[in-house]
Write an enzyme that holds these catalytic residues in place. Structure first.
Site, PDB file in Angstrom:
ATOM      1  N   GLU A  10      53.031  31.342  82.833  1.00 65.40           N
ATOM      2  CA  GLU A  10      53.018  30.215  81.883  1.00 65.40           C
ATOM      3  C   GLU A  10      51.992  30.452  80.787  1.00 65.40           C
ATOM      4  O   GLU A  10      51.709  29.581  79.995  1.00 65.40           O
ATOM      5  CB  GLU A  10      52.698  28.908  82.610  1.00 65.40           C
ATOM      6  CG  GLU A  10      53.837  28.383  83.478  1.00 65.40           C
ATOM      7  CD  GLU A  10      53.987  29.215  84.735  1.00 65.40           C
ATOM      8  OE1 GLU A  10      55.132  29.389  85.182  1.00 65.40           O
ATOM      9  OE2 GLU A  10      52.969  29.735  85.240  1.00 65.40           O
ATOM     10  N   ARG A  52      62.940  51.990  64.934  1.00 64.10           N
ATOM     11  CA  ARG A  52      64.084  52.421  64.131  1.00 64.10           C
ATOM     12  C   ARG A  52      63.674  52.766  62.704  1.00 64.10           C
ATOM     13  O   ARG A  52      64.423  53.404  61.970  1.00 64.10           O
ATOM     14  CB  ARG A  52      65.175  51.384  64.111  1.00 64.10           C
ATOM     15  CG  ARG A  52      64.836  50.096  63.408  1.00 64.10           C
ATOM     16  CD  ARG A  52      65.935  49.074  63.595  1.00 64.10           C
ATOM     17  NE  ARG A  52      67.158  49.445  62.918  1.00 64.10           N
ATOM     18  CZ  ARG A  52      67.387  49.173  61.634  1.00 64.10           C
ATOM     19  NH1 ARG A  52      66.463  48.554  60.912  1.00 64.10           N
ATOM     20  NH2 ARG A  52      68.525  49.497  61.086  1.00 64.10           N
ATOM     21  N   ASP A  96      69.357  47.605  55.006  1.00 65.61           N
ATOM     22  CA  ASP A  96      69.423  46.518  55.984  1.00 65.61           C
ATOM     23  C   ASP A  96      69.218  45.177  55.315  1.00 65.61           C
ATOM     24  O   ASP A  96      68.553  45.077  54.294  1.00 65.61           O
ATOM     25  CB  ASP A  96      68.305  46.687  57.027  1.00 65.61           C
ATOM     26  CG  ASP A  96      68.725  47.642  58.106  1.00 65.61           C
ATOM     27  OD1 ASP A  96      69.894  48.050  58.095  1.00 65.61           O
ATOM     28  OD2 ASP A  96      67.893  47.994  58.947  1.00 65.61           O
ATOM     29  N   PRO A 149      54.422  32.689  72.774  1.00 71.19           N
ATOM     30  CA  PRO A 149      55.043  31.688  71.899  1.00 71.19           C
ATOM     31  C   PRO A 149      54.073  31.153  70.838  1.00 71.19           C
ATOM     32  O   PRO A 149      54.479  30.553  69.858  1.00 71.19           O
ATOM     33  CB  PRO A 149      55.434  30.561  72.864  1.00 71.19           C
ATOM     34  CG  PRO A 149      55.346  31.127  74.221  1.00 71.19           C
ATOM     35  CD  PRO A 149      54.337  32.244  74.148  1.00 71.19           C
TER      36      PRO A 149
HETATM   37  C1  4H4 Z   1      53.302  32.177  77.356  1.00 70.12           C
HETATM   38  C2  4H4 Z   1      55.279  31.239  78.373  1.00 70.12           C
HETATM   39  C3  4H4 Z   1      52.785  30.905  77.160  1.00 70.12           C
HETATM   40  C4  4H4 Z   1      54.746  29.953  78.172  1.00 70.12           C
HETATM   41  C5  4H4 Z   1      54.532  32.319  77.931  1.00 70.12           C
HETATM   42  C6  4H4 Z   1      53.513  29.819  77.575  1.00 70.12           C
HETATM   43  C7  4H4 Z   1      57.348  34.707  73.949  1.00 70.12           C
HETATM   44  C8  4H4 Z   1      58.037  34.417  72.760  1.00 70.12           C
HETATM   45  C9  4H4 Z   1      57.367  33.930  75.202  1.00 70.12           C
HETATM   46  C10 4H4 Z   1      56.104  34.313  78.706  1.00 70.12           C
HETATM   47  C11 4H4 Z   1      55.087  33.659  77.999  1.00 70.12           C
HETATM   48  C12 4H4 Z   1      56.429  33.738  77.449  1.00 70.12           C
HETATM   49  N1  4H4 Z   1      56.654  35.816  73.754  1.00 70.12           N
HETATM   50  N2  4H4 Z   1      57.746  35.401  71.888  1.00 70.12           N
HETATM   51  N3  4H4 Z   1      58.855  33.358  72.456  1.00 70.12           N
HETATM   52  N4  4H4 Z   1      52.580  27.590  78.707  1.00 70.12           N
HETATM   53  N5  4H4 Z   1      56.554  34.411  76.189  1.00 70.12           N
HETATM   54  O1  4H4 Z   1      58.078  32.951  75.303  1.00 70.12           O
HETATM   55  O2  4H4 Z   1      51.650  28.421  76.600  1.00 70.12           O
HETATM   56  O3  4H4 Z   1      53.895  27.515  76.638  1.00 70.12           O
HETATM   57  O4  4H4 Z   1      56.899  36.237  72.510  1.00 70.12           O
HETATM   58  S1  4H4 Z   1      52.872  28.251  77.303  1.00 70.12           S
END
Ligand code: 4H4
Length: 246
Positions: free
Chosen positions: A115, A152, A167, A88
């Protein structure tokens, strides 16, 4: 293109990479996927790959050793393969990133999980992407999404290469409304211009409706879009029409 995927759940990729167009491209030898479970590189007898965070805090973090040792075992130091971490905290993945990554002969993806992961892992990857501002349980789905959008673009994966060049995001606007048979469905008619056979009128209608849809739904894309003289005139007409509606 050879794609290495480092994941704790390789079986999650069954289907997404084996069915439909990606499966066919693999059978044709255009794509090759290698699944590497970095749990195989755990350094403890229990094969743990995550542990509690230093400094306290909830949840578990992926430890660096299993991932780094797996990367080192499968990617030579002199190899220029992009190593992409999904999380994220990454840069939001866009079509332009897919266009860039599709140029490589090989790619590697590290699926973030739980996490989060130990910060030092970031020193061993080349790119970090997020597929959107929401938190998932794992990085496998984001990896599948990115692979799909990249693959793709590789010649031979989708039938009509021209189709991706039209696209939405490939041209910077949303797609115009599209119709197929029947001509009339529950009183909803296909726009007459599309039945006219007048290609210039059809092209202009499609461009105008793409501008309308983008204006209505994604003004941010318009802000970054360089309008031609014709498109400027069509957009002005769209704005007038939309303002009259309200
Ligand atoms: C990583 C969840 C860090 C929470 C994750 C945290 C994405 C997304 C995603 C499994 C990993 C989650 N990956 N795009 N959106 N604690 N991956 O959600 O740092 O918030 O790519 S935290």
């Amino acid at each position: 293109m050879n794609i290495k995927i480092f994941s704790l759940f390789p079986e999650m990729f069954q289907g997404a990479l084996t069915e439909s167009l990606l499966g066919k491209a693999t059978q044709k030898g255009i794509l090759n996927f290698e699944m590497i479970n970095f749990r195989d590189y755990a350094t403890n007898k229990f094969q743990h790959v995550d542990d509690t965070p230093y400094g306290g805090g909830v949840g578990m973090l992926l430890m660096p050793e299993p991932i780094v040792y797996a990367l080192r075992d499968h990617i030579a130091p002199e190899d220029n393969t992009p190593i992409i971490l999904t999380s994220p905290q990454g840069k939001i993945f866009k079509q332009e990133d897919a266009n860039r990554l599709a140029q490589y002969d090989s790619l590697a993806f590290v699926c973030g999980h739980y996490e989060g992961f130990d910060e030092r892992i970031r020193d061993y990857v080349t790119d970090e992407y997020s597929i959107g501002d929401y938190v998932l349980t794992g990085g496998e789905l984001p990896t599948m999404v990115m692979i799909d959008s990249i693959a793709r673009l590789i010649p031979g994966v989708i039938k009509e290469q021209a189709s991706y060049e039209e696209d939405s995001f490939y041209q910077g606007l949303l797609e115009y409304p599209q119709y197929t048979k029947p001509r009339s469905f529950e009183g909803k008619e296909v726009p007459e211009v599309l039945l006219s056979g007048h290609h210039e009128n059809i092209r202009r209608w499609q461009k105008k409706e793409a501008l309308r849809r983008t204006y209505q739904r994604r003004p941010d894309l318009l802000a970054n879009y360089s309008l031609s003289k014709e498109e400027r005139k069509l957009l002005d007409a769209v704005i007038d029409e939309e303002l009259q509606k309200n």
